[in-house]
Design an enzyme around this catalytic site. Structure first.
Site, PDB file in Angstrom:
ATOM      1  N   TYR A   1      12.804 -12.511   9.406  1.00 13.79           N
ATOM      2  CA  TYR A   1      12.313 -11.430   8.533  1.00 13.79           C
ATOM      3  C   TYR A   1      13.347 -10.902   7.550  1.00 13.79           C
ATOM      4  O   TYR A   1      13.036 -10.046   6.747  1.00 13.79           O
ATOM      5  CB  TYR A   1      11.751 -10.272   9.365  1.00 13.79           C
ATOM      6  CG  TYR A   1      12.687  -9.700  10.429  1.00 13.79           C
ATOM      7  CD1 TYR A   1      13.709  -8.832  10.068  1.00 13.79           C
ATOM      8  CD2 TYR A   1      12.528 -10.019  11.768  1.00 13.79           C
ATOM      9  CE1 TYR A   1      14.561  -8.306  11.024  1.00 13.79           C
ATOM     10  CE2 TYR A   1      13.377  -9.500  12.738  1.00 13.79           C
ATOM     11  CZ  TYR A   1      14.392  -8.646  12.365  1.00 13.79           C
ATOM     12  OH  TYR A   1      15.229  -8.144  13.311  1.00 13.79           O
ATOM     13  N   LYS A   2      14.588 -11.390   7.631  1.00 17.80           N
ATOM     14  CA  LYS A   2      15.618 -10.897   6.704  1.00 17.80           C
ATOM     15  C   LYS A   2      15.614 -11.751   5.436  1.00 17.80           C
ATOM     16  O   LYS A   2      14.665 -11.704   4.676  1.00 17.80           O
ATOM     17  CB  LYS A   2      16.976 -10.874   7.415  1.00 17.80           C
ATOM     18  CG  LYS A   2      17.003  -9.805   8.500  1.00 17.80           C
ATOM     19  CD  LYS A   2      18.263  -9.834   9.350  1.00 17.80           C
ATOM     20  CE  LYS A   2      18.200  -8.716  10.390  1.00 17.80           C
ATOM     21  NZ  LYS A   2      19.046  -8.982  11.551  1.00 17.80           N
TER      22      LYS A   2
HETATM   23  C1  LIG Z   1      18.821  -8.518  12.792  1.00 23.13           C
HETATM   24  C2  LIG Z   1      19.685  -9.104  13.815  1.00 23.13           C
HETATM   25  C3  LIG Z   1      19.178  -9.373  15.081  1.00 23.13           C
HETATM   26  C4  LIG Z   1      17.773  -8.921  15.387  1.00 23.13           C
HETATM   27  O1  LIG Z   1      17.218  -9.453  16.467  1.00 23.13           O
HETATM   28  P1  LIG Z   1      15.662  -9.325  16.800  1.00 23.13           P
HETATM   29  O2  LIG Z   1      15.623  -9.554  18.230  1.00 23.13           O
HETATM   30  O3  LIG Z   1      14.965 -10.396  16.016  1.00 23.13           O
HETATM   31  O4  LIG Z   1      15.211  -7.962  16.392  1.00 23.13           O
HETATM   32  C5  LIG Z   1      20.012 -10.008  15.991  1.00 23.13           C
HETATM   33  N1  LIG Z   1      21.278 -10.361  15.665  1.00 23.13           N
HETATM   34  C6  LIG Z   1      21.795 -10.087  14.436  1.00 23.13           C
HETATM   35  C7  LIG Z   1      23.182 -10.491  14.092  1.00 23.13           C
HETATM   36  C8  LIG Z   1      21.012  -9.444  13.494  1.00 23.13           C
HETATM   37  O5  LIG Z   1      21.511  -9.161  12.296  1.00 23.13           O
END
Ligand SMILES: *Cc1c(COP(=O)(O)O)cnc(C)c1O
Length: 413
Positions: free
Chosen positions: A223-224
């Site tokens: 989602y990023k």
């Molecule tokens: C955004 C992010 C996550 C997010 O994990 P989700 O379980 O998908 O919410 C994990 N690790 C890093 C380094 C991130 O930037």
């Protein structure tokens, strides 16, 4: 160096070879979006694709859509779409579950086979969920392991023969610092120590060549920078020659060699399907695939070139327009070690960011005192950077940011 003005930024927009990609997104009027490192914007094609999946594939096709609409292969199809962007081969990437869950799956599978080694090494400023997951897993495995958090520059010397696993994030979410992937990967491989890379702030943002760099295990966010939509499934990468030996810890039926044979005994698939667990979220995968399509016909090299041009401009303008305003740039100035964001520290960072968001410059805030600005070449303009910094300059000069409403904290910063 000559002063940069808005005209100069507009000229850079005219020369921008990725300018046409902005049309691939629906962006609200009057905003500059500097938060694609947290949630990518809506791909223009996504509403129709999702709506079709709902009304036609689900509404009319019903259960036959698992075959006829290809639902059964969507996790793997999305993985194969991502593969060229990260230098992976087809069949090495699959989408499903969140990054946190995918880390659990990889780490649990690896530690299950780790033969008495104790140390799990991660970096002090890693995204907290990675540490939380590892601590929980250690408890679950009976506290035989120890989580060792070290500064990035001490990771190499912390790795030794008692190391069961190393988990590192390639681009730091706070500072945007990018770590030496090939050096640490080579060190771990030479010592035969499993290493999981977290590519949440790398995939779709910086060039990766997992094949060439010898990466064996990785996870990352949908989602990023990949624009997959809120809560989009995350990916898991297992290098092809590591797939046979990998033992899934979450032994759900989607990781079975023959899920639709409904056998009593578990027999793991010998492919990347080992990283699946249960029925995938089809509607989310449909959205994710539209996100991945926003990279169509675009080389990650040209994304990187524009990303660095945007972050160079951002840094130059901070120095030019915001000197003596109490900002510190915490993102490395060296291209080699810079991801695709610029972070500033200010003692009133939270309130200043809330003011900027109110003015239509959407970045975000992370403790302690960090204003984060994601730089996303597919839709960002050089004039967006100018307008953001000019607004910030004016707010600092007038104190416009220092109002009670900008000091209030919401649940998500
Ligand atoms: C955004 C992010 C996550 C997010 O994990 P989700 O379980 O998908 O919410 C994990 N690790 C890093 C380094 C991130 O930037």
């Amino acid at each position: 160096m000559p002063m940069i003005d808005r005209n100069e930024c507009a000229k850079r927009d005219c020369k921008d070879r990725l300018r046409h990609c902005r049309e691939r997104f629906t962006l609200p009027e009057g905003i500059a979006y500097l938060d694609g490192n947290s949630l990518g914007p809506l791909p223009k094609s996504a509403p129709e694709a999702i709506s079709k999946a709902v009304t036609s594939a689900w509404g009319e096709g019903l259960i036959s859509s698992w075959n006829d609409a290809g639902w059964i292969n969507l996790s793997a199809d999305a993985g194969d779409m991502l593969a060229p962007l990260i230098g992976a081969k087809p069949g090495e990437v699959v989408f499903g579950d969140s990054t946190s869950v995918n880390l659990f799956k990889l780490a649990a599978g690896i530690l299950g086979a780790s033969e008495g080694r104790k140390k799990i090494i991660t970096e002090t400023t890693n995204f907290p969920t990675d540490g939380y997951i590892l601590e929980g897993l250690i408890r679950l495995l009976g506290n035989h392991h120890e989580l060792v958090r070290v500064e990035m520059e001490d990771v190499a010397s912390a790795i030794d023969e008692d190391t069961a696993l190393v988990v590192l994030t390639h681009v730091n979410y706070r500072t945007g610092a990018m770590y030496p992937l090939n050096k640490i990967t080579a060190q771990c491989r030479a010592l035969d120590i499993p290493l999981i890379w977290d590519f949440c702030h790398s995939a779709g943002a910086v060039p990766l060549d997992l094949e060439k760099d010898g990466v064996e295990y990785a996870i990352g966010c949908g989602y990023k920078y990949l624009n997959g939509g809120p809560g989009a499934p995350a990916f898991t990468y297992i290098r092809s020659n590591c797939q046979a030996a990998f033992e899934p810890a979450l032994t759900g039926w989607f990781s079975h060699a023959r899920p639709f044979a409904f056998e009593t005994d578990y027999d793991p698939h010998q492919s990347i399907a080992k990283a699946l667990v249960g029925t995938p979220p089809i509607l989310s995968l449909v959205g994710l695939i539209e996100g991945l399509k926003t990279f169509e016909g675009v080389s990650i090299k040209s994304v990187r070139e524009k990303s660095l041009a945007l972050s160079d401009l951002f840094i130059e303008l901070v120095n030019q327009e915001l000197a003596d305003q109490g900002f510190t740039i915490v993102t490395p100035s060296d291209h080699e070690v810079r991801g695709s964001q610029v972070s500033l520290v200010h003692e009133h960072g939270h309130a200043i960011m809330q003011y900027l968001i109110g003015q239509g410059f959407i970045g975000d805030y992370r403790e302690p005192g960090i204003l984060r600005f994601g730089l996303t070449p597919l839709y960002m303009r050089f004039t967006d950077v100018w307008d953001c910094i000019a607004t910030l300059r004016d707010a600092m000069a007038t104190g416009a940011w220092d109002k009670p409403e900008f000091h209030a904290r919401k649940a998500v910063t």
